[in-house]
Design an enzyme around this catalytic site. Sequence first.
Site, mmCIF file in Angstrom:
data_model
loop_
_atom_site.group_PDB
_atom_site.id
_atom_site.type_symbol
_atom_site.label_atom_id
_atom_site.label_comp_id
_atom_site.label_asym_id
_atom_site.label_seq_id
_atom_site.Cartn_x
_atom_site.Cartn_y
_atom_site.Cartn_z
ATOM 1 N N GLU A 181 1.271 -37.792 -9.406
ATOM 2 C CA GLU A 181 1.833 -38.480 -10.575
ATOM 3 C C GLU A 181 1.889 -39.970 -10.285
ATOM 4 O OE1 GLU A 181 3.196 -37.998 -13.819
ATOM 5 O OE2 GLU A 181 3.662 -40.117 -13.598
ATOM 6 N N CYS B 139 -3.771 -32.938 -24.706
ATOM 7 C CA CYS B 139 -3.101 -33.339 -25.945
ATOM 8 C C CYS B 139 -4.071 -34.088 -26.850
ATOM 9 C CB CYS B 139 -1.858 -34.176 -25.643
ATOM 10 S SG CYS B 139 -2.189 -35.626 -24.658
#
Length: 452
Positions: A335, A410
């Site tokens: 991340e 997404c």
Amino acid sequence: MQKPNLKKNQKIELTIEDLSYEGKGVAKVDDFTLFVDNALPGEVVNAVITRINKNFGFARTLDVIKESPDRVHDIDAIYAQTGIAPLSHLKYDKQLEFKRNQVVVDFNKIGLKDVVVNETLGMESPFNYRNKAQVPVRQINGKLTTGFYRRRSHDLVPMENFLIQDPKIDEEIIKVRDILRKYKVRGFDEENQKGQIRTIMVRRAYFTGEMMVVLVSRTRDISHYKDITNEIMDNPDVKSLYLNVNSKNTNVIFGQEMTLLAGKKYIDDKILGHTYRISPRSFYQVNPVQTQNLYKMAIDKAELTGKEEVVDAYSGIGTIGLSLADKAKHVTGIEVIEDAVKDADQNAKLNGIENADFVVGKTEDVLDEWAKNNMSVDVLMVDPPRKGLANSLIDSLKNIQPKKIVYISCNPATLARDLSLLSDTYEIGDVTPVDMFPMTNHIESVVALTLK
Ligand code: SAH
């Protein structure tokens, strides 16, 4: 193409042929495309042109002459379409069809014609799902007012029922608004960069009911802030109250300075039985019911046996990796935001999970290193932002060759692009759209790839 003689503010009758990926009606005048707010395929509408660009324009429906059977009546479409719920005028089953179809269109465009696209997994009750609100605040007619921006503008439309937010959040926003009004705190005046409260952010943990309130203010001093703090904390569900100071002329919601006014630093929520600490800046999925469905599906598709080295890329606060850790030998989360990685480490400890580590970095950089060092990955979970995977990451994956890649996307357009680049090395499984954002045009989907 001859540009027809169309002008801004011109009224025009339009026949709607299609729905754009943004959920606008598509109409043609000769060959020129107009995108029309609040208009559905098959409808004929009277519209007013709001903008003309070189190759396309925009219009807004004034009245519907011939109506689609798919139109919903019990929602005030104009109100809902202020930006928070742009698809709410379309029946929910048709929204689900629209989303599946959008995935099919994007896959066909890139030449992936044989991929099976399943029906969209919808919600039983597609309203009131959001666990987070960031409500703009303005001073209107001498009163601090909360609402939502009209589309493509910063004009505030006063609003109390946000349709898609947890109703407890809507209630809390009104309570906070009324407390601020009582102490004559002013709403932000964007034009003159004056006034005070810019945004009220409220998060409510779905499983624990704990609430966090963040007041975003242009200046640090708020008169009567002690009384305001006490009155907001009078609600026993509010466990955490912050003041954020943002004095810049910007659309970014939070400024640098984040001060805890009362309560605890985090609220706790649960996903698939594990507890997560959520701080004001954490990325946290906004639809708790569908998040569990999405994660379950993604984890099923990974077909873990307990022996795998798993990478959870784009790991946020670690929720996917920690949800599957008991089915894997080891999990590494990757991340880019350092605070999120700290939260993820903390979350691992909190849940007594010892076989998960999280590293700070860009997925493409970290996996490039891994590829150079011949490190192996059995299963890779990716959950990238809208722009999808970096090109260099696709190259590294061809070297590392994870047996399975589970891709949560997404944005179907970048998903199609990335899968097409991987399709010579990987067998593409069926794609399932999961409706994480009912009443909006956002499309989430999940697919597994198996090494050929
Ligand atoms: N999987 C998490 C977070 C998904 S959101 C969840 O389900 O909650 C995408 C995350 O990717 C964000 O936390 C963002 O900070 C991070 N991110 C964006 N670009 C990245 C990159 N190049 N490498 C690693 N992480 C990235």
